[in-house]
Motif scaffolding. Structure first.
Motif, PDB file in Angstrom:
ATOM      1  N   ARG A  47      44.603  26.610  51.528  1.00  8.92           N
ATOM      2  CA  ARG A  47      43.457  27.034  52.338  1.00  8.92           C
ATOM      3  C   ARG A  47      42.329  27.633  51.498  1.00  8.92           C
ATOM      4  O   ARG A  47      41.284  27.977  52.036  1.00  8.92           O
ATOM      5  CB  ARG A  47      43.917  28.083  53.364  1.00  8.92           C
ATOM      6  CG  ARG A  47      45.084  27.648  54.235  1.00  8.92           C
ATOM      7  CD  ARG A  47      45.285  28.559  55.420  1.00  8.92           C
ATOM      8  NE  ARG A  47      45.657  29.900  55.049  1.00  8.92           N
ATOM      9  CZ  ARG A  47      46.919  30.358  55.055  1.00  8.92           C
ATOM     10  NH1 ARG A  47      47.903  29.540  55.395  1.00  8.92           N
ATOM     11  NH2 ARG A  47      47.184  31.603  54.717  1.00  8.92           N
ATOM     12  N   LEU A  48      42.561  27.779  50.195  1.00 11.55           N
ATOM     13  CA  LEU A  48      41.596  28.472  49.349  1.00 11.55           C
ATOM     14  C   LEU A  48      40.683  27.476  48.631  1.00 11.55           C
ATOM     15  O   LEU A  48      41.118  26.402  48.223  1.00 11.55           O
ATOM     16  CB  LEU A  48      42.322  29.333  48.317  1.00 11.55           C
ATOM     17  CG  LEU A  48      43.247  30.426  48.884  1.00 11.55           C
ATOM     18  CD1 LEU A  48      43.926  31.175  47.748  1.00 11.55           C
ATOM     19  CD2 LEU A  48      42.472  31.385  49.776  1.00 11.55           C
ATOM     20  N   PRO A  49      39.415  27.855  48.441  1.00 10.86           N
ATOM     21  CA  PRO A  49      38.486  26.978  47.721  1.00 10.86           C
ATOM     22  C   PRO A  49      38.764  26.981  46.225  1.00 10.86           C
ATOM     23  O   PRO A  49      39.436  27.872  45.700  1.00 10.86           O
ATOM     24  CB  PRO A  49      37.119  27.602  48.025  1.00 10.86           C
ATOM     25  CG  PRO A  49      37.410  29.050  48.289  1.00 10.86           C
ATOM     26  CD  PRO A  49      38.752  29.079  48.946  1.00 10.86           C
ATOM     27  N   ASP A  50      38.192  25.998  45.528  1.00 14.55           N
ATOM     28  CA  ASP A  50      38.439  25.855  44.092  1.00 14.55           C
ATOM     29  C   ASP A  50      37.981  27.066  43.294  1.00 14.55           C
ATOM     30  O   ASP A  50      38.609  27.430  42.296  1.00 14.55           O
ATOM     31  CB  ASP A  50      37.739  24.602  43.563  1.00 14.55           C
ATOM     32  CG  ASP A  50      38.478  23.326  43.955  1.00 14.55           C
ATOM     33  OD1 ASP A  50      39.651  23.432  44.386  1.00 14.55           O
ATOM     34  OD2 ASP A  50      37.884  22.244  43.848  1.00 14.55           O
ATOM     35  N   ASP A  51      36.874  27.720  43.716  1.00 14.71           N
ATOM     36  CA  ASP A  51      36.393  28.849  42.920  1.00 14.71           C
ATOM     37  C   ASP A  51      37.375  30.018  42.942  1.00 14.71           C
ATOM     38  O   ASP A  51      37.475  30.780  41.977  1.00 14.71           O
ATOM     39  CB  ASP A  51      35.006  29.303  43.387  1.00 14.71           C
ATOM     40  CG  ASP A  51      35.009  29.780  44.831  1.00 14.71           C
ATOM     41  OD1 ASP A  51      35.819  29.272  45.628  1.00 14.71           O
ATOM     42  OD2 ASP A  51      34.197  30.674  45.162  1.00 14.71           O
ATOM     43  N   VAL A  52      38.133  30.140  44.042  1.00 20.11           N
ATOM     44  CA  VAL A  52      39.173  31.179  44.095  1.00 20.11           C
ATOM     45  C   VAL A  52      40.392  30.752  43.281  1.00 20.11           C
ATOM     46  O   VAL A  52      40.977  31.543  42.543  1.00 20.11           O
ATOM     47  CB  VAL A  52      39.581  31.471  45.565  1.00 20.11           C
ATOM     48  CG1 VAL A  52      40.748  32.454  45.617  1.00 20.11           C
ATOM     49  CG2 VAL A  52      38.391  32.028  46.333  1.00 20.11           C
ATOM     50  N   LEU A  53      40.758  29.466  43.391  1.00 20.19           N
ATOM     51  CA  LEU A  53      41.892  28.961  42.626  1.00 20.19           C
ATOM     52  C   LEU A  53      41.668  29.071  41.121  1.00 20.19           C
ATOM     53  O   LEU A  53      42.616  29.276  40.361  1.00 20.19           O
ATOM     54  CB  LEU A  53      42.134  27.492  42.982  1.00 20.19           C
ATOM     55  CG  LEU A  53      42.957  27.192  44.239  1.00 20.19           C
ATOM     56  CD1 LEU A  53      42.927  25.700  44.525  1.00 20.19           C
ATOM     57  CD2 LEU A  53      44.383  27.670  44.076  1.00 20.19           C
ATOM     58  N   ASP A  54      40.436  28.938  40.704  1.00 27.47           N
ATOM     59  CA  ASP A  54      40.131  28.901  39.277  1.00 27.47           C
ATOM     60  C   ASP A  54      39.528  30.195  38.743  1.00 27.47           C
ATOM     61  O   ASP A  54      39.152  30.271  37.570  1.00 27.47           O
ATOM     62  CB  ASP A  54      39.176  27.740  38.988  1.00 27.47           C
ATOM     63  CG  ASP A  54      39.804  26.390  39.321  1.00 27.47           C
ATOM     64  OD1 ASP A  54      41.012  26.238  39.070  1.00 27.47           O
ATOM     65  OD2 ASP A  54      39.103  25.513  39.855  1.00 27.47           O
ATOM     66  N   ALA A  55      39.465  31.242  39.582  1.00 30.22           N
ATOM     67  CA  ALA A  55      38.934  32.526  39.130  1.00 30.22           C
ATOM     68  C   ALA A  55      39.884  33.154  38.114  1.00 30.22           C
ATOM     69  O   ALA A  55      41.100  33.144  38.303  1.00 30.22           O
ATOM     70  CB  ALA A  55      38.746  33.465  40.320  1.00 30.22           C
ATOM     71  N   PRO A  56      39.356  33.694  37.011  1.00 36.93           N
ATOM     72  CA  PRO A  56      40.223  34.292  35.989  1.00 36.93           C
ATOM     73  C   PRO A  56      41.015  35.480  36.544  1.00 36.93           C
ATOM     74  O   PRO A  56      40.513  36.253  37.358  1.00 36.93           O
ATOM     75  CB  PRO A  56      39.235  34.756  34.912  1.00 36.93           C
ATOM     76  CG  PRO A  56      37.988  33.961  35.154  1.00 36.93           C
ATOM     77  CD  PRO A  56      37.933  33.733  36.634  1.00 36.93           C
ATOM     78  N   ILE A  57      42.256  35.598  36.117  1.00 36.55           N
ATOM     79  CA  ILE A  57      43.092  36.756  36.432  1.00 36.55           C
ATOM     80  C   ILE A  57      43.157  37.608  35.175  1.00 36.55           C
ATOM     81  O   ILE A  57      43.650  37.155  34.133  1.00 36.55           O
ATOM     82  CB  ILE A  57      44.500  36.320  36.876  1.00 36.55           C
ATOM     83  CG1 ILE A  57      44.420  35.511  38.171  1.00 36.55           C
ATOM     84  CG2 ILE A  57      45.416  37.531  37.059  1.00 36.55           C
ATOM     85  CD1 ILE A  57      45.744  34.913  38.609  1.00 36.55           C
ATOM     86  N   GLU A  58      42.629  38.805  35.267  1.00 38.74           N
ATOM     87  CA  GLU A  58      42.471  39.641  34.081  1.00 38.74           C
ATOM     88  C   GLU A  58      43.741  40.424  33.771  1.00 38.74           C
ATOM     89  O   GLU A  58      43.946  41.543  34.217  1.00 38.74           O
ATOM     90  CB  GLU A  58      41.294  40.614  34.277  1.00 38.74           C
ATOM     91  CG  GLU A  58      39.953  39.942  34.535  1.00 38.74           C
ATOM     92  CD  GLU A  58      39.489  39.084  33.352  1.00 38.74           C
ATOM     93  OE1 GLU A  58      39.929  39.368  32.222  1.00 38.74           O
ATOM     94  OE2 GLU A  58      38.701  38.156  33.559  1.00 38.74           O
ATOM     95  N   ILE A  59      44.639  39.810  33.031  1.00 42.89           N
ATOM     96  CA  ILE A  59      45.839  40.488  32.552  1.00 42.89           C
ATOM     97  C   ILE A  59      46.329  39.731  31.331  1.00 42.89           C
ATOM     98  O   ILE A  59      46.118  38.524  31.217  1.00 42.89           O
ATOM     99  CB  ILE A  59      46.937  40.539  33.633  1.00 42.89           C
ATOM    100  CG1 ILE A  59      48.069  41.465  33.186  1.00 42.89           C
ATOM    101  CG2 ILE A  59      47.474  39.159  33.958  1.00 42.89           C
ATOM    102  CD1 ILE A  59      49.065  41.793  34.280  1.00 42.89           C
ATOM    103  N   SER A  60      46.951  40.465  30.412  1.00 41.80           N
ATOM    104  CA  SER A  60      47.419  39.809  29.191  1.00 41.80           C
ATOM    105  C   SER A  60      48.833  40.267  28.873  1.00 41.80           C
ATOM    106  O   SER A  60      49.100  41.452  28.767  1.00 41.80           O
ATOM    107  CB  SER A  60      46.498  40.146  28.015  1.00 41.80           C
ATOM    108  OG  SER A  60      47.021  39.612  26.804  1.00 41.80           O
ATOM    109  N   VAL A  61      49.733  39.303  28.775  1.00 38.19           N
ATOM    110  CA  VAL A  61      51.097  39.561  28.313  1.00 38.19           C
ATOM    111  C   VAL A  61      51.338  38.598  27.167  1.00 38.19           C
ATOM    112  O   VAL A  61      51.422  37.394  27.368  1.00 38.19           O
ATOM    113  CB  VAL A  61      52.132  39.352  29.435  1.00 38.19           C
ATOM    114  CG1 VAL A  61      53.542  39.582  28.893  1.00 38.19           C
ATOM    115  CG2 VAL A  61      51.856  40.281  30.606  1.00 38.19           C
TER     116      VAL A  61
END
Length: 305
Positions: free
Chosen positions: A162-176
Protein backbone atom coordinates in the motif's frame (compact mmCIF):
# COMPACT_ATOMS: atom_id res chain seq x y z
CA UNK A 1 -22.02 -33.81 26.50
CA UNK A 2 -19.17 -31.98 28.21
CA UNK A 3 -15.97 -33.93 28.58
CA UNK A 4 -13.84 -33.80 31.71
CA UNK A 5 -11.16 -31.81 29.88
CA UNK A 6 -13.65 -29.31 28.42
CA UNK A 7 -15.33 -28.69 31.77
CA UNK A 8 -12.02 -28.28 33.57
CA UNK A 9 -10.73 -25.86 30.93
CA UNK A 10 -13.89 -23.74 31.18
CA UNK A 11 -13.67 -23.80 34.98
CA UNK A 12 -10.05 -22.56 34.91
CA UNK A 13 -10.96 -19.78 32.46
CA UNK A 14 -13.83 -18.73 34.71
CA UNK A 15 -11.73 -18.97 37.85
CA UNK A 16 -9.08 -16.68 36.36
CA UNK A 17 -11.60 -13.85 35.87
CA UNK A 18 -13.68 -14.38 39.02
CA UNK A 19 -11.06 -15.03 41.67
CA UNK A 20 -12.14 -12.01 43.72
CA UNK A 21 -15.86 -12.70 43.46
CA UNK A 22 -16.26 -14.35 46.85
CA UNK A 23 -20.05 -14.39 46.48
CA UNK A 24 -19.86 -16.73 43.49
CA UNK A 25 -21.34 -20.05 44.61
CA UNK A 26 -20.61 -23.56 43.42
CA UNK A 27 -24.02 -23.64 41.76
CA UNK A 28 -23.25 -20.43 39.89
CA UNK A 29 -19.90 -21.77 38.72
CA UNK A 30 -21.52 -24.97 37.48
CA UNK A 31 -24.19 -22.98 35.69
CA UNK A 32 -21.59 -20.86 33.91
CA UNK A 33 -19.85 -23.94 32.54
CA UNK A 34 -23.24 -25.38 31.55
CA UNK A 35 -23.33 -28.53 33.68
CA UNK A 36 -25.15 -29.56 36.84
CA UNK A 37 -23.49 -28.98 40.21
CA UNK A 38 -23.09 -32.75 40.65
CA UNK A 39 -21.36 -33.24 37.29
CA UNK A 40 -19.34 -30.04 37.75
CA UNK A 41 -17.84 -31.31 41.01
CA UNK A 42 -17.28 -34.78 39.60
CA UNK A 43 -15.61 -33.66 36.35
CA UNK A 44 -13.39 -30.99 37.89
CA UNK A 45 -12.34 -33.31 40.72
CA UNK A 46 -11.44 -36.01 38.20
CA UNK A 47 -9.31 -33.60 36.16
CA UNK A 48 -7.72 -31.67 39.02
CA UNK A 49 -7.42 -34.25 41.75
CA UNK A 50 -9.23 -31.87 44.12
CA UNK A 51 -12.77 -30.46 44.23
CA UNK A 52 -13.35 -27.08 42.54
CA UNK A 53 -13.94 -25.28 45.84
CA UNK A 54 -10.71 -26.67 47.30
CA UNK A 55 -8.77 -25.70 44.16
CA UNK A 56 -10.11 -22.15 44.36
CA UNK A 57 -9.24 -21.84 48.08
CA UNK A 58 -5.73 -23.13 47.39
CA UNK A 59 -5.17 -20.60 44.59
CA UNK A 60 -6.36 -17.81 46.90
CA UNK A 61 -4.00 -19.02 49.64
CA UNK A 62 -1.10 -19.07 47.18
CA UNK A 63 -1.91 -15.51 46.17
CA UNK A 64 -2.13 -14.51 49.82
CA UNK A 65 1.28 -16.05 50.49
CA UNK A 66 2.68 -14.15 47.52
CA UNK A 67 1.19 -10.93 48.93
CA UNK A 68 2.87 -11.63 52.30
CA UNK A 69 6.24 -11.85 50.55
CA UNK A 70 5.91 -8.95 48.14
CA UNK A 71 3.78 -6.32 49.91
CA UNK A 72 3.56 -4.59 53.26
CA UNK A 73 -0.19 -5.18 53.59
CA UNK A 74 -1.22 -6.30 57.06
CA UNK A 75 -2.34 -9.88 57.51
CA UNK A 76 -6.01 -9.00 58.03
CA UNK A 77 -6.13 -7.07 54.76
CA UNK A 78 -4.60 -10.02 52.93
CA UNK A 79 -7.02 -12.38 54.69
CA UNK A 80 -10.05 -10.38 53.57
CA UNK A 81 -8.74 -10.23 50.00
CA UNK A 82 -8.45 -14.03 50.07
CA UNK A 83 -12.10 -14.35 51.09
CA UNK A 84 -11.69 -15.03 54.81
CA UNK A 85 -13.94 -13.22 57.26
CA UNK A 86 -11.38 -12.96 60.04
CA UNK A 87 -7.68 -13.08 60.86
CA UNK A 88 -8.25 -16.28 62.85
CA UNK A 89 -9.96 -18.17 60.02
CA UNK A 90 -7.22 -17.17 57.60
CA UNK A 91 -4.48 -18.15 60.06
CA UNK A 92 -5.99 -21.60 60.56
CA UNK A 93 -6.25 -22.25 56.81
CA UNK A 94 -2.78 -20.83 56.17
CA UNK A 95 -1.29 -22.92 58.98
CA UNK A 96 -2.76 -26.12 57.53
CA UNK A 97 -1.29 -25.33 54.12
CA UNK A 98 2.11 -23.86 55.08
CA UNK A 99 2.78 -25.33 58.53
CA UNK A 100 2.88 -22.07 60.45
CA UNK A 101 1.05 -18.79 60.95
CA UNK A 102 1.09 -16.11 58.22
CA UNK A 103 3.15 -13.75 60.41
CA UNK A 104 5.83 -16.33 61.18
CA UNK A 105 5.93 -17.56 57.58
CA UNK A 106 6.27 -13.97 56.35
CA UNK A 107 9.49 -13.53 58.33
CA UNK A 108 11.03 -16.65 56.80
CA UNK A 109 9.02 -17.58 53.70
CA UNK A 110 9.31 -20.77 51.68
CA UNK A 111 7.92 -21.63 48.24
CA UNK A 112 4.48 -19.97 48.02
CA UNK A 113 2.97 -22.56 45.65
CA UNK A 114 1.27 -25.50 47.36
CA UNK A 115 1.79 -28.95 45.80
CA UNK A 116 -1.26 -30.00 43.81
CA UNK A 117 -1.88 -32.86 41.36
CA UNK A 118 -3.32 -30.52 38.71
CA UNK A 119 -0.22 -28.27 38.76
CA UNK A 120 -2.55 -25.28 38.43
CA UNK A 121 -1.12 -22.49 40.58
CA UNK A 122 -1.32 -18.76 41.21
CA UNK A 123 1.02 -17.07 38.77
CA UNK A 124 2.16 -13.54 39.75
CA UNK A 125 1.18 -10.85 39.38
CA UNK A 126 -2.46 -11.82 38.92
CA UNK A 127 -3.01 -14.90 36.82
CA UNK A 128 -3.02 -18.67 36.92
CA UNK A 129 -0.34 -21.01 35.68
CA UNK A 130 -1.85 -23.98 33.88
CA UNK A 131 0.38 -26.86 32.70
CA UNK A 132 0.65 -27.26 28.94
CA UNK A 133 -1.43 -29.99 27.34
CA UNK A 134 1.67 -31.33 25.62
CA UNK A 135 5.42 -31.07 25.93
CA UNK A 136 7.09 -28.53 23.65
CA UNK A 137 10.52 -29.72 22.61
CA UNK A 138 13.41 -27.52 21.54
CA UNK A 139 12.77 -28.77 18.02
CA UNK A 140 9.13 -27.59 18.24
CA UNK A 141 10.28 -24.14 19.36
CA UNK A 142 12.86 -23.93 16.60
CA UNK A 143 10.29 -24.81 13.94
CA UNK A 144 7.81 -22.27 15.33
CA UNK A 145 10.42 -19.53 15.25
CA UNK A 146 11.19 -20.27 11.61
CA UNK A 147 7.45 -20.44 10.86
CA UNK A 148 6.99 -17.06 12.52
CA UNK A 149 9.84 -15.61 10.49
CA UNK A 150 8.37 -16.76 7.17
CA UNK A 151 4.86 -15.65 8.22
CA UNK A 152 6.02 -12.20 9.33
CA UNK A 153 7.85 -11.50 6.08
CA UNK A 154 4.60 -12.22 4.23
CA UNK A 155 2.66 -9.90 6.54
CA UNK A 156 5.24 -7.15 6.01
CA UNK A 157 4.96 -7.49 2.24
CA UNK A 158 1.17 -7.19 2.52
CA UNK A 159 1.61 -3.89 4.39
CA UNK A 160 4.14 -2.34 2.03
CA UNK A 161 2.01 -3.06 -1.04
CA UNK A 162 0.00 0.00 0.00
CA UNK A 163 3.03 2.28 0.24
CA UNK A 164 4.39 4.50 -2.54
CA UNK A 165 7.89 4.08 -3.95
CA UNK A 166 9.26 7.17 -2.18
CA UNK A 167 8.42 5.59 1.18
CA UNK A 168 9.78 2.20 0.13
CA UNK A 169 13.04 3.77 -0.98
CA UNK A 170 13.47 6.35 1.81
CA UNK A 171 16.81 5.89 3.61
CA UNK A 172 16.72 4.28 7.06
CA UNK A 173 19.30 6.02 9.19
CA UNK A 174 21.03 3.29 11.18
CA UNK A 175 24.38 1.57 10.86
CA UNK A 176 25.37 -1.89 12.04
CA UNK A 177 28.79 -2.79 10.71
CA UNK A 178 28.89 -5.89 8.55
CA UNK A 179 25.13 -6.29 8.14
CA UNK A 180 23.58 -3.99 5.51
CA UNK A 181 24.40 -0.74 3.73
CA UNK A 182 22.09 2.00 2.38
CA UNK A 183 19.01 0.65 4.11
CA UNK A 184 15.48 1.12 2.83
CA UNK A 185 12.24 -0.77 3.37
CA UNK A 186 12.65 -2.21 -0.12
CA UNK A 187 16.23 -3.38 0.40
CA UNK A 188 15.51 -4.90 3.81
CA UNK A 189 12.46 -6.84 2.63
CA UNK A 190 14.23 -8.03 -0.50
CA UNK A 191 17.13 -9.28 1.65
CA UNK A 192 14.76 -11.01 4.07
CA UNK A 193 13.21 -12.92 1.18
CA UNK A 194 16.58 -13.37 -0.47
CA UNK A 195 18.10 -14.79 2.70
CA UNK A 196 15.60 -17.66 2.62
CA UNK A 197 16.12 -18.28 -1.09
CA UNK A 198 19.90 -17.97 -0.80
CA UNK A 199 20.25 -20.53 2.01
CA UNK A 200 17.79 -22.90 0.37
CA UNK A 201 19.99 -22.70 -2.72
CA UNK A 202 23.14 -23.24 -0.64
CA UNK A 203 21.76 -26.34 1.05
CA UNK A 204 20.93 -27.84 -2.36
CA UNK A 205 24.20 -26.75 -4.01
CA UNK A 206 22.50 -24.31 -6.37
CA UNK A 207 23.74 -20.82 -7.33
CA UNK A 208 21.94 -17.72 -6.11
CA UNK A 209 21.65 -14.54 -8.16
CA UNK A 210 21.98 -11.52 -5.84
CA UNK A 211 21.13 -9.10 -8.64
CA UNK A 212 17.44 -9.93 -8.24
CA UNK A 213 17.49 -7.93 -5.00
CA UNK A 214 18.46 -4.66 -6.71
CA UNK A 215 15.39 -2.42 -6.77
CA UNK A 216 13.14 -5.48 -6.55
CA UNK A 217 9.38 -4.89 -6.77
CA UNK A 218 7.07 -5.98 -3.96
CA UNK A 219 5.28 -8.30 -6.41
CA UNK A 220 8.58 -10.03 -7.19
CA UNK A 221 9.38 -10.38 -3.47
CA UNK A 222 5.98 -11.91 -2.82
CA UNK A 223 6.40 -14.41 -5.67
CA UNK A 224 9.85 -15.41 -4.45
CA UNK A 225 8.62 -15.74 -0.85
CA UNK A 226 5.78 -18.03 -1.97
CA UNK A 227 8.44 -20.43 -3.24
CA UNK A 228 11.39 -19.88 -0.90
CA UNK A 229 9.42 -19.62 2.37
CA UNK A 230 7.76 -23.06 2.30
CA UNK A 231 10.89 -24.65 0.80
CA UNK A 232 13.18 -23.31 3.52
CA UNK A 233 10.72 -24.20 6.29
CA UNK A 234 10.22 -27.73 4.93
CA UNK A 235 13.97 -28.26 4.77
CA UNK A 236 14.48 -27.08 8.37
CA UNK A 237 11.60 -29.24 9.61
CA UNK A 238 13.05 -32.32 7.90
CA UNK A 239 16.58 -31.67 9.19
CA UNK A 240 15.29 -31.17 12.75
CA UNK A 241 12.99 -34.21 12.71
CA UNK A 242 15.79 -36.41 11.41
CA UNK A 243 18.24 -35.15 14.05
CA UNK A 244 20.68 -33.74 11.48
CA UNK A 245 21.14 -30.25 12.92
CA UNK A 246 24.87 -30.79 13.49
CA UNK A 247 25.49 -32.23 10.02
CA UNK A 248 27.57 -30.11 7.70
CA UNK A 249 27.04 -28.94 4.15
CA UNK A 250 29.15 -27.05 1.63
CA UNK A 251 27.89 -23.58 0.79
CA UNK A 252 28.92 -23.07 -2.82
CA UNK A 253 27.27 -19.61 -2.83
CA UNK A 254 30.27 -18.36 -0.84
CA UNK A 255 33.46 -17.47 -2.69
CA UNK A 256 35.42 -19.51 -1.84
CA UNK A 257 32.93 -22.21 -0.75
CA UNK A 258 32.61 -22.75 3.02
CA UNK A 259 31.42 -25.57 5.24
CA UNK A 260 28.61 -24.87 7.72
CA UNK A 261 26.42 -26.89 10.06
CA UNK A 262 22.66 -26.76 9.63
CA UNK A 263 22.25 -25.53 13.20
CA UNK A 264 24.75 -22.74 12.60
CA UNK A 265 22.94 -21.74 9.42
CA UNK A 266 19.57 -21.57 11.23
CA UNK A 267 21.06 -19.50 14.07
CA UNK A 268 22.58 -17.14 11.51
CA UNK A 269 19.34 -16.75 9.56
CA UNK A 270 17.19 -16.02 12.62
CA UNK A 271 19.73 -13.63 14.17
CA UNK A 272 20.21 -11.42 11.11
CA UNK A 273 16.53 -11.74 10.19
CA UNK A 274 15.48 -10.47 13.62
CA UNK A 275 17.64 -7.37 13.12
CA UNK A 276 16.18 -6.67 9.69
CA UNK A 277 12.58 -7.40 10.73
CA UNK A 278 12.90 -4.94 13.62
CA UNK A 279 14.09 -2.22 11.24
CA UNK A 280 11.23 -2.97 8.85
CA UNK A 281 8.66 -2.78 11.65
CA UNK A 282 10.11 0.54 12.81
CA UNK A 283 10.01 1.94 9.28
CA UNK A 284 6.42 0.74 8.86
CA UNK A 285 5.42 2.52 12.06
CA UNK A 286 7.07 5.70 10.72
CA UNK A 287 4.96 5.23 7.59
CA UNK A 288 1.77 4.97 9.67
CA UNK A 289 1.45 1.17 9.53
CA UNK A 290 1.59 -0.02 13.13
CA UNK A 291 -0.51 -3.19 13.35
CA UNK A 292 2.54 -5.49 13.35
CA UNK A 293 4.06 -3.74 16.35
CA UNK A 294 7.70 -4.70 16.80
CA UNK A 295 7.26 -8.11 15.16
CA UNK A 296 7.97 -9.85 18.48
CA UNK A 297 7.49 -13.64 18.06
CA UNK A 298 6.61 -14.24 21.73
CA UNK A 299 2.82 -14.14 21.49
CA UNK A 300 2.75 -15.68 18.02
CA UNK A 301 4.70 -18.72 19.21
CA UNK A 302 2.54 -19.05 22.34
CA UNK A 303 -0.72 -18.79 20.41
CA UNK A 304 0.39 -21.55 18.05
CA UNK A 305 1.44 -23.87 20.89
Amino acid sequence: MSTTTDTFARFIDLLAVSLDDHELSGEALASRVHVSRFHFNRLVSAAAGEPPAALRRRILLERAAYRLITTEQDVLEIALEAGYASHEAFSRAFGRAYGESPSRWRRKPTRFQIDAPSKVHFNPPGGLRVPADRKVTTMDLLIRMVEHHVWLIGEMLTRVERLPDDVLDAPIEISVEGVDDELTLRSLLSRLVGQLAMWDAAVHDRPYDFTVERGESVASMRARLAEAGPAFLSEIRTIAEEGRLEETFVDAVCDPPEVFTYSGMIAHVLTFAAHRRTLVCGALIDAGVDDLGSGDPMRWVAEHA
